[in-house]
Design an enzyme around this catalytic site. Sequence first.
Site, PDB file in Angstrom:
ATOM      1  N   GLN A 101       0.911  -1.237   0.116  1.00 28.28           N
ATOM      2  CA  GLN A 101      -0.156   0.015  -0.046  1.00 28.28           C
ATOM      3  C   GLN A 101       0.964   1.249   0.026  1.00 28.28           C
ATOM      4  O   GLN A 101       0.468   2.307  -0.132  1.00 28.28           O
ATOM      5  CB  GLN A 101      -0.905  -0.139   1.189  1.00 28.28           C
ATOM      6  N   VAL A 103       3.490   4.066  -0.979  1.00 31.43           N
ATOM      7  CA  VAL A 103       3.691   4.920  -2.297  1.00 31.43           C
ATOM      8  C   VAL A 103       5.087   5.299  -2.501  1.00 31.43           C
ATOM      9  O   VAL A 103       5.538   5.852  -3.469  1.00 31.43           O
ATOM     10  CB  VAL A 103       2.566   5.943  -2.551  1.00 31.43           C
ATOM     11  N   ASP A 104       5.845   4.937  -1.278  1.00 27.95           N
ATOM     12  CA  ASP A 104       7.271   5.643  -1.351  1.00 27.95           C
ATOM     13  C   ASP A 104       8.314   4.916  -2.179  1.00 27.95           C
ATOM     14  O   ASP A 104       9.466   5.506  -2.198  1.00 27.95           O
ATOM     15  CB  ASP A 104       7.585   5.622   0.218  1.00 27.95           C
ATOM     16  N   HIS A 119      -1.474   1.344  -4.189  1.00 22.82           N
ATOM     17  CA  HIS A 119      -1.928   2.582  -4.047  1.00 22.82           C
ATOM     18  C   HIS A 119      -1.007   3.615  -5.008  1.00 22.82           C
ATOM     19  O   HIS A 119      -1.204   4.958  -4.539  1.00 22.82           O
ATOM     20  CB  HIS A 119      -1.875   3.129  -2.526  1.00 22.82           C
ATOM     21  N   CYS A 150       0.320  18.976 -22.433  1.00 23.91           N
ATOM     22  CA  CYS A 150      -0.870  19.626 -22.686  1.00 23.91           C
ATOM     23  C   CYS A 150      -1.059  20.766 -21.920  1.00 23.91           C
ATOM     24  O   CYS A 150      -2.084  21.528 -22.002  1.00 23.91           O
ATOM     25  CB  CYS A 150      -2.195  18.892 -22.769  1.00 23.91           C
ATOM     26  N   GLY A 187       2.811  -4.285   9.164  1.00 26.82           N
ATOM     27  CA  GLY A 187       2.772  -2.962   9.340  1.00 26.82           C
ATOM     28  C   GLY A 187       1.667  -2.136   8.612  1.00 26.82           C
ATOM     29  O   GLY A 187       1.903  -0.926   8.194  1.00 26.82           O
ATOM     30  N   SER A 189      -2.567  -0.911   9.163  1.00 23.82           N
ATOM     31  CA  SER A 189      -3.644  -0.879  10.457  1.00 23.82           C
ATOM     32  C   SER A 189      -4.597  -1.687  10.006  1.00 23.82           C
ATOM     33  O   SER A 189      -5.719  -1.862  10.656  1.00 23.82           O
ATOM     34  CB  SER A 189      -3.879   0.442  10.615  1.00 23.82           C
ATOM     35  N   ASN A 213       2.843  -6.697  13.511  1.00 20.43           N
ATOM     36  CA  ASN A 213       2.806  -5.156  13.681  1.00 20.43           C
ATOM     37  C   ASN A 213       2.998  -4.723  15.192  1.00 20.43           C
ATOM     38  O   ASN A 213       3.168  -5.851  15.797  1.00 20.43           O
ATOM     39  CB  ASN A 213       0.895  -5.167  13.558  1.00 20.43           C
ATOM     40  N   GLU A 215       1.014  -3.247  17.141  1.00 15.63           N
ATOM     41  CA  GLU A 215      -0.203  -3.616  17.729  1.00 15.63           C
ATOM     42  C   GLU A 215      -1.111  -4.426  17.204  1.00 15.63           C
ATOM     43  O   GLU A 215      -1.133  -4.497  15.735  1.00 15.63           O
ATOM     44  CB  GLU A 215      -0.842  -2.324  18.538  1.00 15.63           C
TER      45      GLU A 215
HETATM   46  C1  BJW Z   1       4.486  -1.001  12.518  1.00 16.25           C
HETATM   47  C2  BJW Z   1       5.469  -0.334  12.743  1.00 16.25           C
HETATM   48  C3  BJW Z   1       6.832  -0.982  12.798  1.00 16.25           C
HETATM   49  C4  BJW Z   1       4.118   1.184  12.832  1.00 16.25           C
HETATM   50  N1  BJW Z   1       6.734  -2.291  12.689  1.00 16.25           N
HETATM   51  N2  BJW Z   1       4.478  -2.193  12.331  1.00 16.25           N
HETATM   52  C5  BJW Z   1     -15.713  -0.853   2.293  1.00 16.25           C
HETATM   53  C6  BJW Z   1     -15.873  -0.471   3.557  1.00 16.25           C
HETATM   54  C7  BJW Z   1     -15.796   0.779   3.910  1.00 16.25           C
HETATM   55  C8  BJW Z   1     -15.242   1.612   3.146  1.00 16.25           C
HETATM   56  C9  BJW Z   1     -14.803   1.479   1.880  1.00 16.25           C
HETATM   57  C10 BJW Z   1     -15.071   0.203   1.569  1.00 16.25           C
HETATM   58  N3  BJW Z   1     -14.375  -0.018   0.241  1.00 16.25           N
HETATM   59  C11 BJW Z   1     -13.839   1.142   0.203  1.00 16.25           C
HETATM   60  C12 BJW Z   1     -14.104   1.965   1.054  1.00 16.25           C
HETATM   61  C13 BJW Z   1     -13.719   3.482   0.929  1.00 16.25           C
HETATM   62  C14 BJW Z   1     -12.277   3.503   1.192  1.00 16.25           C
HETATM   63  C15 BJW Z   1     -11.786   2.802   2.631  1.00 16.25           C
HETATM   64  O1  BJW Z   1     -11.249   1.904   2.871  1.00 16.25           O
HETATM   65  N4  BJW Z   1     -12.299   3.721   3.774  1.00 16.25           N
HETATM   66  C16 BJW Z   1     -11.872   3.090   5.151  1.00 16.25           C
HETATM   67  C17 BJW Z   1     -10.901   3.937   5.680  1.00 16.25           C
HETATM   68  C18 BJW Z   1     -13.263   3.147   5.819  1.00 16.25           C
HETATM   69  N5  BJW Z   1     -11.525   3.034   0.334  1.00 16.25           N
HETATM   70  C19 BJW Z   1     -11.219   3.554  -0.724  1.00 16.25           C
HETATM   71  O2  BJW Z   1     -11.664   4.733  -0.962  1.00 16.25           O
HETATM   72  C20 BJW Z   1     -10.488   2.850  -1.647  1.00 16.25           C
HETATM   73  N6  BJW Z   1     -10.985   3.080  -3.133  1.00 16.25           N
HETATM   74  C21 BJW Z   1     -11.886   2.094  -3.348  1.00 16.25           C
HETATM   75  O3  BJW Z   1     -12.242   0.991  -2.610  1.00 16.25           O
HETATM   76  O4  BJW Z   1     -12.691   2.319  -4.454  1.00 16.25           O
HETATM   77  C22 BJW Z   1     -14.004   1.650  -4.797  1.00 16.25           C
HETATM   78  C23 BJW Z   1     -14.916   2.414  -3.430  1.00 16.25           C
HETATM   79  C24 BJW Z   1     -14.975   3.692  -3.167  1.00 16.25           C
HETATM   80  C25 BJW Z   1     -15.830   4.296  -2.469  1.00 16.25           C
HETATM   81  C26 BJW Z   1     -16.779   3.408  -1.804  1.00 16.25           C
HETATM   82  C27 BJW Z   1     -16.634   2.007  -2.128  1.00 16.25           C
HETATM   83  C28 BJW Z   1     -15.775   1.476  -3.008  1.00 16.25           C
HETATM   84  C29 BJW Z   1      -8.907   3.762  -2.045  1.00 16.25           C
HETATM   85  C30 BJW Z   1      -8.247   3.686  -0.967  1.00 16.25           C
HETATM   86  C31 BJW Z   1      -6.876   4.728  -1.129  1.00 16.25           C
HETATM   87  C32 BJW Z   1      -6.157   4.641   0.157  1.00 16.25           C
HETATM   88  N7  BJW Z   1      -5.268   5.664  -0.075  1.00 16.25           N
HETATM   89  C33 BJW Z   1      -4.247   6.123   0.681  1.00 16.25           C
HETATM   90  C34 BJW Z   1      -3.339   7.412   0.264  1.00 16.25           C
HETATM   91  C35 BJW Z   1      -2.376   6.745  -0.694  1.00 16.25           C
HETATM   92  C36 BJW Z   1      -1.767   8.098  -1.315  1.00 16.25           C
HETATM   93  C37 BJW Z   1      -0.614   8.448  -0.357  1.00 16.25           C
HETATM   94  O5  BJW Z   1       0.016   7.923   0.238  1.00 16.25           O
HETATM   95  O6  BJW Z   1      -0.612   9.840  -0.179  1.00 16.25           O
HETATM   96  O7  BJW Z   1      -3.130   5.011   1.038  1.00 16.25           O
HETATM   97  S1  BJW Z   1      -4.782   6.409   2.382  1.00 16.25           S
HETATM   98  C38 BJW Z   1      -3.534   5.662   3.462  1.00 16.25           C
HETATM   99  O8  BJW Z   1      -4.097   4.365   3.970  1.00 16.25           O
HETATM  100  C39 BJW Z   1      -2.616   5.452   2.366  1.00 16.25           C
HETATM  101  C40 BJW Z   1      -2.296   3.873   2.787  1.00 16.25           C
HETATM  102  O9  BJW Z   1      -1.706   3.183   1.886  1.00 16.25           O
HETATM  103  C41 BJW Z   1      -3.426   3.343   3.390  1.00 16.25           C
HETATM  104  C42 BJW Z   1      -3.306   2.333   4.672  1.00 16.25           C
HETATM  105  O10 BJW Z   1      -2.553   2.870   5.657  1.00 16.25           O
HETATM  106  P1  BJW Z   1      -1.474   1.684   6.381  1.00 16.25           P
HETATM  107  O11 BJW Z   1      -0.491   1.667   5.468  1.00 16.25           O
HETATM  108  O12 BJW Z   1      -2.271   0.821   6.962  1.00 16.25           O
HETATM  109  O13 BJW Z   1      -1.011   2.647   7.340  1.00 16.25           O
HETATM  110  P2  BJW Z   1      -1.519   3.199   8.947  1.00 16.25           P
HETATM  111  O14 BJW Z   1      -0.895   4.596   9.311  1.00 16.25           O
HETATM  112  O15 BJW Z   1      -2.768   3.447   9.066  1.00 16.25           O
HETATM  113  O16 BJW Z   1      -0.933   2.032   9.779  1.00 16.25           O
HETATM  114  C43 BJW Z   1       0.159   1.724  10.110  1.00 16.25           C
HETATM  115  C44 BJW Z   1       0.641   0.404  10.721  1.00 16.25           C
HETATM  116  O17 BJW Z   1       1.926   0.076  11.086  1.00 16.25           O
HETATM  117  C45 BJW Z   1       0.202   0.508  12.317  1.00 16.25           C
HETATM  118  O18 BJW Z   1      -0.832  -0.392  12.554  1.00 16.25           O
HETATM  119  C46 BJW Z   1       1.044   0.647  13.331  1.00 16.25           C
HETATM  120  O19 BJW Z   1       0.682  -0.069  14.258  1.00 16.25           O
HETATM  121  C47 BJW Z   1       2.124  -0.194  12.268  1.00 16.25           C
HETATM  122  N8  BJW Z   1       3.280  -0.115  12.624  1.00 16.25           N
HETATM  123  N9  BJW Z   1       5.254   0.991  12.981  1.00 16.25           N
HETATM  124  C48 BJW Z   1       5.650  -2.916  12.376  1.00 16.25           C
HETATM  125  N10 BJW Z   1       7.874  -0.433  12.937  1.00 16.25           N
HETATM  126 ZN    ZN Z   2      -1.645  16.502 -20.109  1.00 13.86          ZN
END
Ligand code: BJW
Ligand code: ZN
Length: 243
Positions: A101, A103-104, A119, A150, A187, A189, A213, A215
């Site tokens: 997930q 993007v880095d 992502h 463009c 890693g 959530s 993770n 937690e």
């Molecule tokens: C460690 C550690 C160490 C720390 N060692 N561990 C169904 C139900 C409800 C909602 C939806 C659904 N389907 C879709 C949705 C809507 C939405 C969604 O999921 N919302 C929920 C939040 C409720 N999803 C979308 O909109 C997706 N699109 C989609 O499904 O399209 C169709 C659709 C749309 C709308 C409705 C229905 C269908 C797209 C999701 C895009 C997410 N984009 C982002 C930004 C990317 C660009 C950027 O980077 O700028 O992606 S948001 C952000 O969250 C980013 C991440 O990839 C993503 C996940 O986060 P991640 O990686 O889990 O990070 P954290 O910070 O949350 O957690 C870090 C973890 O690491 C923690 O647990 C720590 O404990 C742990 N940790 N240090 C091990 N050293």
């Molecule tokens: Zn263009």
Amino acid sequence: METSINSLKEALKNAERVAVLTGAGVSAESGVPTFRGADGLWKNYQATELATPEAFAKDPELVWEFYNWRRGLIAQKACNPAHTALTALERLIPDFTLITQNVDGLHLLAGSRHVLEIHGNIWRARCTRCGKETMDRAPDMGRRPTCAACGGLLRPAVVWFGESLDPRILRQAIEAAQQCRIMLVVGTSSVVQPAASLAFTAKSGGAMLAEINLEKTPNSDLMDIVILGKAGEILPRLVEGWA
Ligand code: BJW
Ligand code: ZN
């Protein structure tokens, strides 16, 4: 914890197909901020507030400022032992897919080969007018970068909330989840869909699930093995001393 690490390691040694799903926690030890909690604050904004099409439509300069800040930060960061251990695991497993997930781009920088960046990638930009995508590693793209083809406004080629994932990449991720014998979920959530559901997909296909993770997460109860600890400490232990 020792027992969990050892049994996961033994299972991996016997697995032909492994999928790994990573999230921001894997890059945390490189110094890249995660999304949720205090770490996800930039100025007075939560990262998740700015990673939306609505935020970009309202104030593209603010969103670009946020992404330029992140680009500058990531440009100075190196991969950590978690990224490196996953490159080693890929060499040990016949059929290996890394679904990230993040993007880095740090998995690719570390040398992982079969990577699905579901992502997107922060180093890519896409024209909002003609759709042309470009790779640009400049740490700062400026306040309002425009398309060379463009003149349209560029946006980061990442997937924001409410946007669809690239269907081809998502299909490959689902197939990897369906076919793997073991899925490691590291890693993340596990709150963002559809990424979080990939663990269910793997479980339905009969895979063993293991989570690493700091937690517990909403997916922990689904797991066969939960290892609480740092990815950069646990993952290297899974790949050391394979004979
Ligand atoms: C460690 C550690 C160490 C720390 N060692 N561990 C169904 C139900 C409800 C909602 C939806 C659904 N389907 C879709 C949705 C809507 C939405 C969604 O999921 N919302 C929920 C939040 C409720 N999803 C979308 O909109 C997706 N699109 C989609 O499904 O399209 C169709 C659709 C749309 C709308 C409705 C229905 C269908 C797209 C999701 C895009 C997410 N984009 C982002 C930004 C990317 C660009 C950027 O980077 O700028 O992606 S948001 C952000 O969250 C980013 C991440 O990839 C993503 C996940 O986060 P991640 O990686 O889990 O990070 P954290 O910070 O949350 O957690 C870090 C973890 O690491 C923690 O647990 C720590 O404990 C742990 N940790 N240090 C091990 N050293
Ligand atoms: Zn263009």
